[in-house]
Design a protein around this motif. Structure first.
Motif, PDB file in Angstrom:
ATOM      1  N   UNK A 124      -6.548   1.593   5.607  1.00 36.45           N
ATOM      2  CA  UNK A 124      -5.888   1.765   4.462  1.00 36.45           C
ATOM      3  C   UNK A 124      -4.981   3.272   4.493  1.00 36.45           C
ATOM      4  N   UNK A 125      -5.732   4.119   5.082  1.00 37.84           N
ATOM      5  CA  UNK A 125      -5.117   5.600   5.366  1.00 37.84           C
ATOM      6  C   UNK A 125      -3.974   5.344   6.248  1.00 37.84           C
ATOM      7  N   UNK A 126      -4.207   4.836   7.293  1.00 35.38           N
ATOM      8  CA  UNK A 126      -3.271   4.388   8.237  1.00 35.38           C
ATOM      9  C   UNK A 126      -1.924   3.740   7.690  1.00 35.38           C
ATOM     10  N   UNK A 127      -2.271   2.634   6.900  1.00 35.47           N
ATOM     11  CA  UNK A 127      -1.129   1.927   6.406  1.00 35.47           C
ATOM     12  C   UNK A 127      -0.377   2.894   5.285  1.00 35.47           C
ATOM     13  N   UNK A 128      -1.072   3.762   4.727  1.00 36.30           N
ATOM     14  CA  UNK A 128      -0.415   4.594   3.664  1.00 36.30           C
ATOM     15  C   UNK A 128       0.495   5.563   4.443  1.00 36.30           C
ATOM     16  N   UNK A 129       0.138   6.036   5.513  1.00 36.32           N
ATOM     17  CA  UNK A 129       0.586   7.161   6.365  1.00 36.32           C
ATOM     18  C   UNK A 129       1.990   6.286   7.041  1.00 36.32           C
ATOM     19  N   UNK A 130       1.829   5.109   7.396  1.00 41.40           N
ATOM     20  CA  UNK A 130       2.956   4.577   7.963  1.00 41.40           C
ATOM     21  C   UNK A 130       4.092   4.359   6.862  1.00 41.40           C
ATOM     22  N   UNK A 131       3.417   3.864   5.606  1.00 39.38           N
ATOM     23  CA  UNK A 131       4.734   3.697   4.646  1.00 39.38           C
ATOM     24  C   UNK A 131       5.196   4.946   4.116  1.00 39.38           C
ATOM     25  N   UNK A 132       4.430   5.931   4.332  1.00 45.18           N
ATOM     26  CA  UNK A 132       5.057   7.163   3.812  1.00 45.18           C
ATOM     27  C   UNK A 132       5.924   7.763   5.036  1.00 45.18           C
ATOM     28  N   UNK A 133       5.756   7.591   6.043  1.00 43.78           N
ATOM     29  CA  UNK A 133       6.926   7.724   7.230  1.00 43.78           C
ATOM     30  C   UNK A 133       8.101   6.888   7.210  1.00 43.78           C
ATOM     31  N   UNK A 134       7.900   5.527   6.896  1.00 41.67           N
ATOM     32  CA  UNK A 134       9.099   4.716   6.762  1.00 41.67           C
ATOM     33  C   UNK A 134       9.822   5.083   5.492  1.00 41.67           C
ATOM     34  N   UNK A 190       8.758  10.558   0.988  1.00 42.00           N
ATOM     35  CA  UNK A 190       8.095  10.960  -0.108  1.00 42.00           C
ATOM     36  C   UNK A 190       9.198  10.729  -1.346  1.00 42.00           C
ATOM     37  N   UNK A 191      10.373  10.895  -1.179  1.00 38.45           N
ATOM     38  CA  UNK A 191      11.181  10.796  -2.330  1.00 38.45           C
ATOM     39  C   UNK A 191      11.208   9.400  -2.678  1.00 38.45           C
ATOM     40  N   UNK A 192      11.237   8.293  -1.915  1.00 34.80           N
ATOM     41  CA  UNK A 192      11.317   6.818  -2.322  1.00 34.80           C
ATOM     42  C   UNK A 192      10.027   6.308  -2.678  1.00 34.80           C
ATOM     43  N   UNK A 193       8.850   6.987  -2.557  1.00 35.77           N
ATOM     44  CA  UNK A 193       7.682   6.182  -2.848  1.00 35.77           C
ATOM     45  C   UNK A 193       7.601   6.164  -4.245  1.00 35.77           C
ATOM     46  N   UNK A 194       7.858   6.846  -5.223  1.00 36.72           N
ATOM     47  CA  UNK A 194       7.800   6.640  -6.725  1.00 36.72           C
ATOM     48  C   UNK A 194       8.626   5.417  -6.940  1.00 36.72           C
TER      49      UNK A 194
END
Length: 90
Positions: free
Chosen positions: A10-20, A23-27
């Protein structure tokens, strides 16, 4: 629910999502996913309520025997009334 997914995965998936997405688009992404899940739950509850409502009259209806019908007549269920109307128009 997540059989086979542990904390490291899950940590790896979250890091990949953050990279893709960055941080501005996560909210925005979280808000969109939240609205989608909420709408899906609401619609599934509505459809379950409609199915329950539709089944109750069918259970209470008395079965029609062959002797009650006129020769050549067919019994139309509630779901096929539009189909029989279309056949009559043709």
């Amino acid at each position: 629910m997540f059989s086979g997914l542990g904390v490291p995965e899950l940590i790896i998936i979250l890091i990949v999502v953050l990279i893709i997405f960055g941080p501005k688009n996560l909210p925005k992404l979280g808000e969109t996913i939240g609205k989608t899940v909420k709408n899906f739950r609401n619609e599934s509850e509505k459809s379950e309520a409609n199915v329950d409502f539709a089944e109750k009259p069918a259970e209470a209806a008395a079965p029609v025997s062959d002797s009650d019908q006129k020769p050549g007549a067919t019994v139309a269920s509630a779901g096929t009334s539009a189909d029989s109307t279309n056949k009559e128009e043709k």
